[in-house]
Write a protein that holds these residues in place. Structure first.
Motif, mmCIF file in Angstrom:
data_model
loop_
_atom_site.group_PDB
_atom_site.id
_atom_site.type_symbol
_atom_site.label_atom_id
_atom_site.label_comp_id
_atom_site.label_asym_id
_atom_site.label_seq_id
_atom_site.Cartn_x
_atom_site.Cartn_y
_atom_site.Cartn_z
ATOM 1 N N LEU A 21 0.827 -1.215 0.000
ATOM 2 C CA LEU A 21 0.000 0.000 0.000
ATOM 3 C C LEU A 21 0.857 1.259 0.000
ATOM 4 O O LEU A 21 0.621 2.201 -0.773
ATOM 5 C CB LEU A 21 -0.935 -0.011 1.205
ATOM 6 C CG LEU A 21 -1.754 1.269 1.460
ATOM 7 C CD1 LEU A 21 -2.655 1.568 0.270
ATOM 8 C CD2 LEU A 21 -2.575 1.127 2.738
ATOM 9 N N GLY A 22 1.854 1.306 0.855
ATOM 10 C CA GLY A 22 2.702 2.494 0.959
ATOM 11 C C GLY A 22 3.436 2.792 -0.333
ATOM 12 O O GLY A 22 3.516 3.954 -0.771
ATOM 13 N N ARG A 23 3.971 1.762 -0.983
ATOM 14 C CA ARG A 23 4.715 1.980 -2.226
ATOM 15 C C ARG A 23 3.794 2.451 -3.353
ATOM 16 O O ARG A 23 4.170 3.325 -4.144
ATOM 17 C CB ARG A 23 5.411 0.681 -2.629
ATOM 18 C CG ARG A 23 6.485 0.232 -1.640
ATOM 19 C CD ARG A 23 7.106 -1.087 -2.057
ATOM 20 N NE ARG A 23 8.068 -1.556 -1.064
ATOM 21 C CZ ARG A 23 8.711 -2.717 -1.147
ATOM 22 N NH1 ARG A 23 8.500 -3.517 -2.184
ATOM 23 N NH2 ARG A 23 9.561 -3.071 -0.201
ATOM 24 N N MET A 24 2.599 1.873 -3.435
ATOM 25 C CA MET A 24 1.660 2.312 -4.467
ATOM 26 C C MET A 24 1.231 3.760 -4.227
ATOM 27 O O MET A 24 1.089 4.533 -5.182
ATOM 28 C CB MET A 24 0.444 1.387 -4.500
ATOM 29 C CG MET A 24 0.716 0.046 -5.160
ATOM 30 S SD MET A 24 -0.798 -0.918 -5.478
ATOM 31 C CE MET A 24 -1.196 -1.440 -3.795
ATOM 32 N N SER A 25 1.038 4.132 -2.981
ATOM 33 C CA SER A 25 0.643 5.507 -2.669
ATOM 34 C C SER A 25 1.738 6.491 -3.058
ATOM 35 O O SER A 25 1.472 7.547 -3.647
ATOM 36 C CB SER A 25 0.326 5.640 -1.172
ATOM 37 O OG SER A 25 -0.752 4.805 -0.804
ATOM 38 N N THR A 26 2.978 6.148 -2.739
ATOM 39 C CA THR A 26 4.099 7.018 -3.097
ATOM 40 C C THR A 26 4.224 7.165 -4.608
ATOM 41 O O THR A 26 4.447 8.267 -5.136
ATOM 42 C CB THR A 26 5.416 6.457 -2.523
ATOM 43 O OG1 THR A 26 5.298 6.360 -1.093
ATOM 44 C CG2 THR A 26 6.590 7.352 -2.875
ATOM 45 N N LEU A 27 4.067 6.057 -5.332
ATOM 46 C CA LEU A 27 4.145 6.093 -6.788
ATOM 47 C C LEU A 27 3.016 6.931 -7.375
ATOM 48 O O LEU A 27 3.221 7.694 -8.334
ATOM 49 C CB LEU A 27 4.090 4.671 -7.343
ATOM 50 C CG LEU A 27 4.151 4.534 -8.875
ATOM 51 C CD1 LEU A 27 5.425 5.162 -9.421
ATOM 52 C CD2 LEU A 27 4.052 3.067 -9.279
#
Length: 255
Positions: A21-27
């Motif tokens: 979730l965190g990586r997708m949000s940052t991207l």
């Protein structure tokens, strides 16, 4: 001796997506900066609010993927803490562009996380989710427009009432500016009997007709009277005949 209740089996794909979730949000935030020129032009607080909406959009997708029958709360969950000013800061088209970037981010990111057999199901879920969110965003903007329209109508009525009472104050000038009326143009006022039981849609029809024959206008109903404040009327007699159908039976006074 009571039997043990089996624990609910969790979807491993959902758990895998949630771990990223965190990586997708940052991207998604990075793509918003790169792909949407208007996003970079916003104030920092507005960008922050939209970034939070984007993150909640991805988190809401994961919740919906685990419980796909819970469609009703999707948009409410995404926009729960978004101030109403955001609907003034960005247009509906821009809101849909933001949604598209977030959805594309999830769709592009997820295939590399799982085996090829799981990809079609996730991709179908993304498409269904994006449809629900798109309709939901349109509904949010429609309700915001209705609220602004109701407020503008009340403010317009206050301005018309103040004009009839001969009020001349800073408050009136402020209200005139708020409704977008142009007081520098010559003004003609028409007063006559209002149509029986005027409805909001009927008043909108009156506004369209009056706007076609004046540079600017205000419309108000007081009791059984309809008041038209028309600015910049080039041909008073012709315009009076054109708006005569807006009034109910009886004389129309103008000057």
């Amino acid at each position: 001796m009571s039997a043990a209740v089996p624990s609910e089996k969790k979807d491993p794909t959902a758990a895998l997506l949630r771990s990223h979730l965190g990586r997708m949000s940052t991207l998604a935030l990075t793509r918003l900066e790169e792909q949407l020129s208007w996003f970079k032009a916003l104030r920092s607080d507005e960008r922050s609010q939209l970034g939070l909406i984007a993150q909640r959009g991805i988190a809401a997708f994961l919740n919906w993927y685990e419980q796909p029958s819970e469609d009703a709360w999707i948009v409410a969950d995404i926009f729960a803490h978004a101030p109403s000013e955001l609907t003034r800061s960005i247009s509906l088209q821009q809101a849909l562009q933001l949604t598209r970037v977030v959805v594309d981010t999830v769709e592009d990111y997820t295939p590399g996380l799982m085996d090829s057999e799981s990809v079609p199901a996730v991709r179908e879920a993304v498409l269904r989710y994006s449809r629900e969110v798109a309709f939901g965003v349109a509904d949010v903007y429609a309700r915001a427009a209705e609220s602004r329209g109701a407020w503008d109508t009340r403010l317009e009525a206050l301005v018309v009432d103040a004009i009839l009472r001969g009020e001349n104050s800073d408050a009136l000038r402020s209200r005139v500016a708020a409704v977008g009326f142009t007081p520098s143009l010559p003004v003609t006022i028409r007063v006559g009997r209002a149509a029986l039981d005027p409805q909001p849609m009927a008043l909108q029809s009156v506004r369209r007709r009056v706007a076609a024959h004046s540079a600017d206008s205000l419309v108000g109903v007081q009791g059984d009277r309809l008041i038209l404040v028309m600015a910049g009327v080039a041909q008073p007699e012709r315009s009076l005949a054109a708006v005569a159908e807006c009034f109910g039976p009886g004389p129309v006074v103008y000057g």
